[in-house]
Design an enzyme around this catalytic site. Structure first.
Site, PDB file in Angstrom:
ATOM      1  N   TYR A   1       6.133   9.002   6.620  1.00 13.51           N
ATOM      2  CA  TYR A   1       7.286   8.913   5.729  1.00 13.51           C
ATOM      3  C   TYR A   1       7.756  10.308   5.327  1.00 13.51           C
ATOM      4  O   TYR A   1       6.946  11.218   5.144  1.00 13.51           O
ATOM      5  CB  TYR A   1       6.915   8.159   4.442  1.00 13.51           C
ATOM      6  CG  TYR A   1       6.629   6.691   4.625  1.00 13.51           C
ATOM      7  CD1 TYR A   1       7.308   5.932   5.579  1.00 13.51           C
ATOM      8  CD2 TYR A   1       5.683   6.057   3.816  1.00 13.51           C
ATOM      9  CE1 TYR A   1       7.041   4.568   5.706  1.00 13.51           C
ATOM     10  CE2 TYR A   1       5.420   4.704   3.940  1.00 13.51           C
ATOM     11  CZ  TYR A   1       6.102   3.969   4.890  1.00 13.51           C
ATOM     12  OH  TYR A   1       5.848   2.627   5.010  1.00 13.51           O
TER      13      TYR A   1
ATOM     14  N   HIS B   1      11.101  -0.430  -4.511  1.00 12.75           N
ATOM     15  CA  HIS B   1      10.266   0.258  -3.525  1.00 12.75           C
ATOM     16  C   HIS B   1       8.773   0.155  -3.828  1.00 12.75           C
ATOM     17  O   HIS B   1       7.952   0.730  -3.100  1.00 12.75           O
ATOM     18  CB  HIS B   1      10.657   1.744  -3.422  1.00 12.75           C
ATOM     19  CG  HIS B   1      11.838   1.994  -2.541  1.00 12.75           C
ATOM     20  ND1 HIS B   1      12.984   2.626  -2.972  1.00 12.75           N
ATOM     21  CD2 HIS B   1      12.066   1.689  -1.237  1.00 12.75           C
ATOM     22  CE1 HIS B   1      13.850   2.698  -1.981  1.00 12.75           C
ATOM     23  NE2 HIS B   1      13.329   2.136  -0.913  1.00 12.75           N
TER      24      HIS B   1
ATOM     25  N   ARG C   1      19.644   7.396   7.624  1.00 13.85           N
ATOM     26  CA  ARG C   1      18.230   7.565   7.935  1.00 13.85           C
ATOM     27  C   ARG C   1      17.786   6.377   8.770  1.00 13.85           C
ATOM     28  O   ARG C   1      18.463   5.367   8.848  1.00 13.85           O
ATOM     29  CB  ARG C   1      17.395   7.670   6.657  1.00 13.85           C
ATOM     30  CG  ARG C   1      17.402   6.417   5.811  1.00 13.85           C
ATOM     31  CD  ARG C   1      16.627   6.600   4.508  1.00 13.85           C
ATOM     32  NE  ARG C   1      15.213   6.870   4.763  1.00 13.85           N
ATOM     33  CZ  ARG C   1      14.283   5.920   4.868  1.00 13.85           C
ATOM     34  NH1 ARG C   1      14.593   4.648   4.726  1.00 13.85           N
ATOM     35  NH2 ARG C   1      13.029   6.228   5.112  1.00 13.85           N
TER      36      ARG C   1
ATOM     37  N   ASN D   1      14.618   3.597   9.673  1.00 13.25           N
ATOM     38  CA  ASN D   1      13.334   3.008   9.351  1.00 13.25           C
ATOM     39  C   ASN D   1      12.961   2.145  10.557  1.00 13.25           C
ATOM     40  O   ASN D   1      13.816   1.812  11.382  1.00 13.25           O
ATOM     41  CB  ASN D   1      13.402   2.180   8.075  1.00 13.25           C
ATOM     42  CG  ASN D   1      12.017   1.717   7.656  1.00 13.25           C
ATOM     43  OD1 ASN D   1      11.050   2.452   7.794  1.00 13.25           O
ATOM     44  ND2 ASN D   1      11.929   0.478   7.197  1.00 13.25           N
TER      45      ASN D   1
ATOM     46  N   GLU E   1      15.924   0.192  12.104  1.00 10.94           N
ATOM     47  CA  GLU E   1      17.030   0.045  11.162  1.00 10.94           C
ATOM     48  C   GLU E   1      17.755   1.372  11.012  1.00 10.94           C
ATOM     49  O   GLU E   1      17.148   2.380  10.664  1.00 10.94           O
ATOM     50  CB  GLU E   1      16.510  -0.387   9.784  1.00 10.94           C
ATOM     51  CG  GLU E   1      15.968  -1.793   9.766  1.00 10.94           C
ATOM     52  CD  GLU E   1      15.298  -2.163   8.448  1.00 10.94           C
ATOM     53  OE1 GLU E   1      14.933  -3.335   8.289  1.00 10.94           O
ATOM     54  OE2 GLU E   1      15.136  -1.267   7.580  1.00 10.94           O
TER      55      GLU E   1
ATOM     56  N   TYR F   1       1.192  -2.299   6.216  1.00 10.17           N
ATOM     57  CA  TYR F   1       2.418  -2.618   5.489  1.00 10.17           C
ATOM     58  C   TYR F   1       3.496  -3.154   6.439  1.00 10.17           C
ATOM     59  O   TYR F   1       4.203  -4.107   6.132  1.00 10.17           O
ATOM     60  CB  TYR F   1       2.918  -1.371   4.751  1.00 10.17           C
ATOM     61  CG  TYR F   1       4.278  -1.537   4.126  1.00 10.17           C
ATOM     62  CD1 TYR F   1       4.456  -2.353   3.006  1.00 10.17           C
ATOM     63  CD2 TYR F   1       5.393  -0.899   4.664  1.00 10.17           C
ATOM     64  CE1 TYR F   1       5.700  -2.520   2.435  1.00 10.17           C
ATOM     65  CE2 TYR F   1       6.650  -1.058   4.097  1.00 10.17           C
ATOM     66  CZ  TYR F   1       6.799  -1.867   2.987  1.00 10.17           C
ATOM     67  OH  TYR F   1       8.037  -2.038   2.432  1.00 10.17           O
ATOM     68  N   LYS F   2       3.608  -2.553   7.598  1.00  9.23           N
ATOM     69  CA  LYS F   2       4.626  -2.975   8.557  1.00  9.23           C
ATOM     70  C   LYS F   2       4.219  -4.256   9.293  1.00  9.23           C
ATOM     71  O   LYS F   2       5.022  -4.820  10.029  1.00  9.23           O
ATOM     72  CB  LYS F   2       4.916  -1.848   9.557  1.00  9.23           C
ATOM     73  CG  LYS F   2       5.655  -0.655   8.932  1.00  9.23           C
ATOM     74  CD  LYS F   2       5.796   0.484   9.933  1.00  9.23           C
ATOM     75  CE  LYS F   2       6.333   1.767   9.299  1.00  9.23           C
ATOM     76  NZ  LYS F   2       7.756   1.694   8.930  1.00  9.23           N
TER      77      LYS F   2
HETATM   78  C1  HEM Z   1      19.721   2.664  -2.183  1.00 11.60           C
HETATM   79  C2  HEM Z   1      19.378   2.259  -1.032  1.00 11.60           C
HETATM   80  C3  HEM Z   1      18.048   1.680  -0.631  1.00 11.60           C
HETATM   81  C4  HEM Z   1      17.673   0.376  -0.674  1.00 11.60           C
HETATM   82  C5  HEM Z   1      18.504  -0.800  -1.190  1.00 11.60           C
HETATM   83  C6  HEM Z   1      16.337   0.310  -0.158  1.00 11.60           C
HETATM   84  C7  HEM Z   1      15.608  -0.868  -0.057  1.00 11.60           C
HETATM   85  C8  HEM Z   1      14.343  -0.957   0.455  1.00 11.60           C
HETATM   86  C9  HEM Z   1      13.571  -2.166   0.523  1.00 11.60           C
HETATM   87  C10 HEM Z   1      14.058  -3.525   0.019  1.00 11.60           C
HETATM   88  C11 HEM Z   1      12.392  -1.882   1.114  1.00 11.60           C
HETATM   89  C12 HEM Z   1      11.274  -2.877   1.379  1.00 11.60           C
HETATM   90  C13 HEM Z   1      10.306  -2.864   0.234  1.00 11.60           C
HETATM   91  C14 HEM Z   1       9.350  -4.047   0.285  1.00 11.60           C
HETATM   92  O1  HEM Z   1       8.353  -3.988   1.025  1.00 11.60           O
HETATM   93  O2  HEM Z   1       9.616  -5.042  -0.417  1.00 11.60           O
HETATM   94  C15 HEM Z   1      12.406  -0.477   1.426  1.00 11.60           C
HETATM   95  C16 HEM Z   1      11.377   0.202   2.066  1.00 11.60           C
HETATM   96  C17 HEM Z   1      11.374   1.572   2.246  1.00 11.60           C
HETATM   97  N1  HEM Z   1      12.323   2.479   1.813  1.00 11.60           N
HETATM   98 FE1  HEM Z   1      14.098   2.036   0.958  1.00 11.60          FE
HETATM   99  N2  HEM Z   1      15.915   1.555   0.189  1.00 11.60           N
HETATM  100  C18 HEM Z   1      16.931   2.429  -0.085  1.00 11.60           C
HETATM  101  C19 HEM Z   1      16.922   3.785   0.134  1.00 11.60           C
HETATM  102  C20 HEM Z   1      15.858   4.490   0.629  1.00 11.60           C
HETATM  103  C21 HEM Z   1      15.874   5.901   0.844  1.00 11.60           C
HETATM  104  C22 HEM Z   1      17.044   6.842   0.573  1.00 11.60           C
HETATM  105  C23 HEM Z   1      14.675   6.241   1.332  1.00 11.60           C
HETATM  106  C24 HEM Z   1      14.290   7.647   1.708  1.00 11.60           C
HETATM  107  C25 HEM Z   1      13.179   8.189   1.691  1.00 11.60           C
HETATM  108  C26 HEM Z   1      13.885   5.010   1.443  1.00 11.60           C
HETATM  109  C27 HEM Z   1      12.592   4.906   1.927  1.00 11.60           C
HETATM  110  C28 HEM Z   1      11.924   3.731   2.173  1.00 11.60           C
HETATM  111  C29 HEM Z   1      10.659   3.652   2.881  1.00 11.60           C
HETATM  112  C30 HEM Z   1       9.866   4.812   3.454  1.00 11.60           C
HETATM  113  C31 HEM Z   1      10.314   2.288   2.939  1.00 11.60           C
HETATM  114  C32 HEM Z   1       9.111   1.670   3.660  1.00 11.60           C
HETATM  115  C33 HEM Z   1       9.619   1.174   4.984  1.00 11.60           C
HETATM  116  C34 HEM Z   1       8.591   0.785   6.033  1.00 11.60           C
HETATM  117  O3  HEM Z   1       7.574   1.465   6.193  1.00 11.60           O
HETATM  118  O4  HEM Z   1       8.841  -0.184   6.759  1.00 11.60           O
HETATM  119  N3  HEM Z   1      14.646   3.970   1.000  1.00 11.60           N
HETATM  120  N4  HEM Z   1      13.589   0.064   1.008  1.00 11.60           N
END
Ligand code: HEM
Ligand code: FES
Lengths: 354, 320
Positions: free
Chosen positions: A44, A200, A230, A232, A272, A323-324
Site C-alpha cells: 500500500y 477504511h 489510483r 487498487n 479498479e 484481506y483481499k
Molecule cells: C474518497 C474516496 C474513497 C472511497 C469512497 C474509498 C472507499 C473504500 C472502501 C469502501 C474500501 C473497502 C473497505 C472495506 O474493506 O470495507 C477501500 C479500501 C481501500 N482504500 Fe479507499 N476509498 C477512497 C479513497 C482512497 C484513497 C485516496 C486511498 C489512497 C491511499 C485509498 C486506499 C485504500 C486502500 C489501500 C484500500 C484497501 C484495498 C485492498 O487492499 O483491496 N482509498 N476504500
C-alpha cells in the site's frame, strides 16, 4: 430504457457476469488491460497521480473509459438493482452532487464518444441521447421531476463502474451517495454516512503507515480541474462483478472449487481504476471505481505481466492476501504462475510491450 | 498542483461600489464558460504588482448558476501590503489576468433545515453567492448583515430586492446591533450558523453559540486574513538548501514562490492548513498569525504557516 437494440453495434459484446459467465476480453481488451503493477512487488502507498489523458487506445485515452463490456455491464447493474435496490442510495442533501455528476458524465461522453452519445442544451432544457442503450431523454437540468429517477441513479445506470459521492465538511469526507453493484466485497448500505477513516477501518496495515491521514489531507485540498487517479486490485473467482457482502453466500464458496485444471480460466485479476474528482456546484468529491477483470490465462499471454504477477503474489504480505480474500488459493495461484516466470528481469512500468 | 487549476480571464467590469469597495467581473479569455461553483468558494487572483507577484484570495460573489463570468469585491486596505491597492489602482477593464479555479473552504451544509448567516462588512461577499444558490435550491435561509453605515453597506439594496424579508441590515453608526443571543435562541432545530467578517465578530458569534450549546458541526466561519506586513527576515530551507529573503510587504509564501519553490497552499489566509511547514530550528520569535495551529503548537515553535506568519530573530530553518 430498452436494451432490445443494444447489441446492434458489434463493438459491444453480449455477455454475462453470472450464471454461465460468458464474459470475455477480446484481444484488443487484453492488450489495453490496466495491469496495475509498475514493479515486481506491491505494498500500500499513497499511489495517486494526475488523471490526465494517456496513450491512444489505452484506458487512459478518455476521461471515462467506455469499452466493449459497456452494454452488458449496464444490463448486469440493472439486474443487481432489481434484486437489491439498496445498492443505489443518495441521501437527500447529495442530490445537487448527483446533478454535478450527471453533467460531467453527459458532457464527457458526448465530447469523447460522439458516435454513441449526444447532448444538446438550450439553457436548462437538455436533450440526451445514449444510442448503445437506446435512450432519448429530454429534461430540465436541476429539475428532478423531469427525469424518471434521481439524477445520480439515472446517470450511473448509464456509466460503467461503481460511483460514490463524498460530502466535505468538518475537515472530513462523508460517503453519502453511491451506486455500488460491482464492488470488491464492501457494502454501501453498511458504509453510507461514514467518514474517510471509518469506512477504511477494515483495511490492514495502511492506517499504521499513515496512508489514510495523508490521503485524506490531499483529498480535502483536491481542486476542481485537477482530478487524480489510483489503482487498487484483488482476486476474483469467475468474472463476477457483484462480489458483495450481501451475496457472499453465493460467491464466497466458489473459492473452494478452484482446481489446477480450471484455475487459469476461472481465477481473475480484478483491477479498479479509481478517480477522484472535485464537483463544481456541490463541492463534493466523486469517486468512480471502474472494475476491469482478466483471467489468468489471458494475463499470462503477456510475458512481462506473467513474470511480474508471479513475483507480486509471491511477496505480497499475508495480511493483504487475507484481506483481499485469496490466501487460501495463494499456493495454487503461485503454482500456476511459476510456469511462466523464467526469472528474467522485467522493465519498469506496467505497459505490456515496453 | 497539476491539471487545469488556473483560468486565464479578461477583466470586463470594474465598478466602484462605494468609496472603499470595487467590484470586478472576469470572463474567460477563450470565450468559454466558467466552471460552476459552490456558494462560499473563493478564487485566488494573481497580480503582477511592479514585479512583485501577489496572490490574494477573494470570495466569489456572483450567482453560482451564472457560468458566463465570476465577480469579486475588493475592499481597499490603505495600510496593507498593496494587493488590494493594486486591484483598486492597477486593474482596468480589458486587462488579462490569471485566477484559480474555485476552492471552497466555507461550504454550505446542505443537510441544514435552515441556514442562518451573519456577515460583517466585506464579509458579505460569500453569502451573496450562497443565498443565490440556496434560493434556487429552495432552501430556507436568513441573513443578518452588520456594517458601519449606509454608504458602506454595499449590496444591501440589491439583496433586499432579491431576497426581501430574509435579509436584515444593521448600521453601526445608527447604533443598531444584532441581538445575537435572542436570534440564536429562536432558531429551529437543525439550523446551521455561518459567520464571515472581522475577527472580533467571528469570535463573538462562535463563542456565543458555543456557550448556548450549539453543536460544533453546525458552526461555520470564514475569516479572510490578509497576510500582515512586518519587518524583513530570512528563512533557510533544509531540503532545497537555499535561503530566502522575505520583504516587509511580502508574505513568506510569496517569497518562497518568487524563489522558485513549489510550496503547497489553498487559502493563503492561515485557515486551511495546506501550507503547514515543520520548523527545524528557530532562534528568535515566530509571529504566528494563522488560525490553523493549536496554541500548544504555536508555543512549541515546531510549525509555521508561511502564508501569513512571520519571524523576528537570528535564524529560522523550515523543512521544505
Ligand atoms: C474518497 C474516496 C474513497 C472511497 C469512497 C474509498 C472507499 C473504500 C472502501 C469502501 C474500501 C473497502 C473497505 C472495506 O474493506 O470495507 C477501500 C479500501 C481501500 N482504500 Fe479507499 N476509498 C477512497 C479513497 C482512497 C484513497 C485516496 C486511498 C489512497 C491511499 C485509498 C486506499 C485504500 C486502500 C489501500 C484500500 C484497501 C484495498 C485492498 O487492499 O483491496 N482509498 N476504500
Ligand atoms: S495556505 Fe491555507 S493556511 Fe496557509
Amino acid at each position: 430504457m430498452s436494451l432490445d437494440d443494444a447489441f446492434k453495434d458489434p463493438f459491444f459484446r453480449d455477455e454475462s457476469f453470472f450464471g454461465d459467465f460468458s464474459y470475455k476480453n477480446s484481444p484488443h481488451a487484453v492488450n489495453r488491460f490496466p495491469f496495475p503493477f509498475p514493479e515486481d512487488d506491491y505494498m500500500y502507498s499513497v499511489n495517486m497521480e494526475p488523471h490526465v489523458k494517456g496513450r491512444p487506445g489505452s484506458i487512459f485515452e478518455h476521461y471515462f473509459d467506455v469499452d466493449e463490456h459497456y452494454v452488458s455491464e449496464m444490463r448486469d447493474r440493472a439486474r443487481v438493482l432489481e434484486q437489491d435496490p439498496l445498492r443505489c442510495q443518495s441521501l437527500p442533501h447529495m442530490t445537487l452532487a448527483g446533478w454535478d455528476l450527471l453533467e460531467l458524465i453527459m458532457e464527457k461522453f458526448a465530447e469523447e464518444y460522439p458516435q454513441w452519445f449526444a447532448l444538446t442544451k438550450d439553457s436548462n432544457r437538455w436533450h440526451w441521447i445514449n444510442r448503445p442503450l437506446g435512450i432519448d431523454q429530454k429534461f430540465t437540468f436541476l429539475d428532478e421531476s423531469t427525469l424518471p429517477m434521481g439524477p445520480f441513479e439515472y446517470i450511473t445506470r448509464q456509466a460503467q463502474g461503481d460511483f460514490t459521492l463524498q460530502d466535505q465538511r468538518e475537515d472530513n469526507l462523508w460517503i453519502e451517495a453511491g451506486m455500488v453493484t460491482s464492488q470488491a466485497d464492501w457494502s454501501l448500505d453498511f458504509d453510507i454516512g461514514m467518514n474517510f477513516h471509518e469506512w477504511h477501518a477494515p483495511v490492514p496495515l495502511a492506517h499504521q503507515m499513515g496512508i489514510f491521514d495523508r490521503a485524506l489531507k490531499f483529498l480535502l485540498a483536491l481542486q476542481h480541474g485537477a482530478p487524480v487517479r489510483r489503482f487498487n486490485w484483488t482476486m476474483t473467482v469467475d468474472p463476477l462483478l457483484d462480489t458483495s457482502p450481501e451475496n457472499y453466500h453465493k460467491w464466497g464458496p466458489t473459492k473452494t472449487t478452484l482446481t489446477p485444471e480450471n484455475i487459469g480460466k476461472r481465477q481473475h485479476l480484478r483491477v479498479e481504476l479509481q478517480t477522484l474528482i472535485r464537483l463544481p456546484r456541490s463541492n463534493a468529491i466523486c469517486f468512480p471505481i471502474r472494475c476491469y477483470l482478466i483471467s489468468m490465462d489471458d494475463l499470462v499471454t503477456r510475458p512481462k505481466w506473467a513474470r511480474r504477477f508471479h513475483r507480486v503474489i509471491k511477496t505480497v504480505p499475508d495480511e493483504l492476501a487475507t484481506y483481499k480474500g485469496f490466501i487460501r488459493n495463494k499456493p495454487m495461484i503461485l503454482d500456476y504462475l511459476s510456469k511462466f516466470d523464467d526469472g528474467a528481469p522485467t522493465s519498469p512500468g506496467w505497459w505490456p510491450e515496453d | 498542483m497539476s491539471g487545469q487549476t488556473r483560468l486565464t480571464v479578461i477583466v470586463t467590469e470594474v465598478v466602484a461600489v462605494n468609496s472603499l469597495i470595487k467590484r470586478f467581473r472576469f470572463v474567460r479569455e477563450d470565450g468559454g464558460l466558467m466552471p460552476g461553483f459552490s456558494g462560499g468558494a473563493h478564487t485566488v487572483v494573481e497580480m503582477d504588482d511592479n514585479g512583485t507577484r501577489r496572490l490574494n484570495a477573494y470570495s466569489l460573489m456572483s450567482d453560482p448558476a451564472d457560468t458566463s463570468g465570476y465577480e469579486i469585491s475588493v475592499r481597499r486596505d490603505d495600510t496593507g501590503r498593496g494587493g488590494s491597492l493594486f486591484m483598486h489602482n492597477g486593474v482596468k477593464p480589458g486587462m488579462k489576468m490569471v485566477i484559480s479555479q474555485p476552492v471552497n473552504l466555507f461550504g454550505l451544509d446542505l443537510r441544514a433545515k435552515k441556514h442562518l448567516m451573519i456577515a460583517g462588512g466585506i464579509g458579505i461577499t460569500p453569502f451573496i453567492a450562497q443565498m443565490a444558490q440556496l434560493d434556487s435550491l429552495g432552501h430556507r435561509f436568513e441573513l443578518h448583515y452588520a456594517m458601519r453605515d449606509r454608504e458602506l453597506g454595499a449590496y444591501m439594496k440589491e439583496l433586499s430586492a432579491r431576497h426581501g424579508e430574509r435579509v436584515h441590515a444593521y448600521y453601526d453608526l445608527e447604533k443598531q446591533a444584532i441581538d445575537l443571543a435572542n436570534l440564536l435562541k429562536i432558531q429551529p432545530l437543525g439550523t446551521h450558523l455561518y459567520v464571515c467578517g472581522p475577527k472580533g465578530m467571528i469570535n463573538w458569534v462562535l463563542s456565543t453559540a458555543k456557550a448556548m450549546g450549539w453543536p460544533k458541526g453546525a458552526l461555520h466561519s470564514e475569516e479572510f486574513l490578509a497576510p500582515p506586513v512586518g519587518e524583513a527576515f530570512k528563512v533557510e530551507l533544509s531540503r532545497s538548501k537555499i535561503t530566502v529573503e522575505v520583504g516587509p510587504t511580502q508574505s513568506m509564501l510569496e517569497a518562497l514562490e518568487a524563489a522558485g519553490v513549489d510550496a503547497p497552499y489553498l487559502c493563503r489566509g492561515g485557515a486551511c492548513g495546506q501550507c503547514e511547514c515543520r520548523v527545524t530550528a528557530s532562534d528568535g520569535e515566530i509571529l504566528h498569525y494563522d488560525h490553523w495551529l493549536s496554541d500548544e503548537q504555536k508555543a512549541a515553535k515546531t510549525h509555521i504557516m508561511p502564508c501569513v506568519s512571520r519571524f523576528k530573530g537570528e535564524r529560522l530553518v523550515i523543512e521544505l
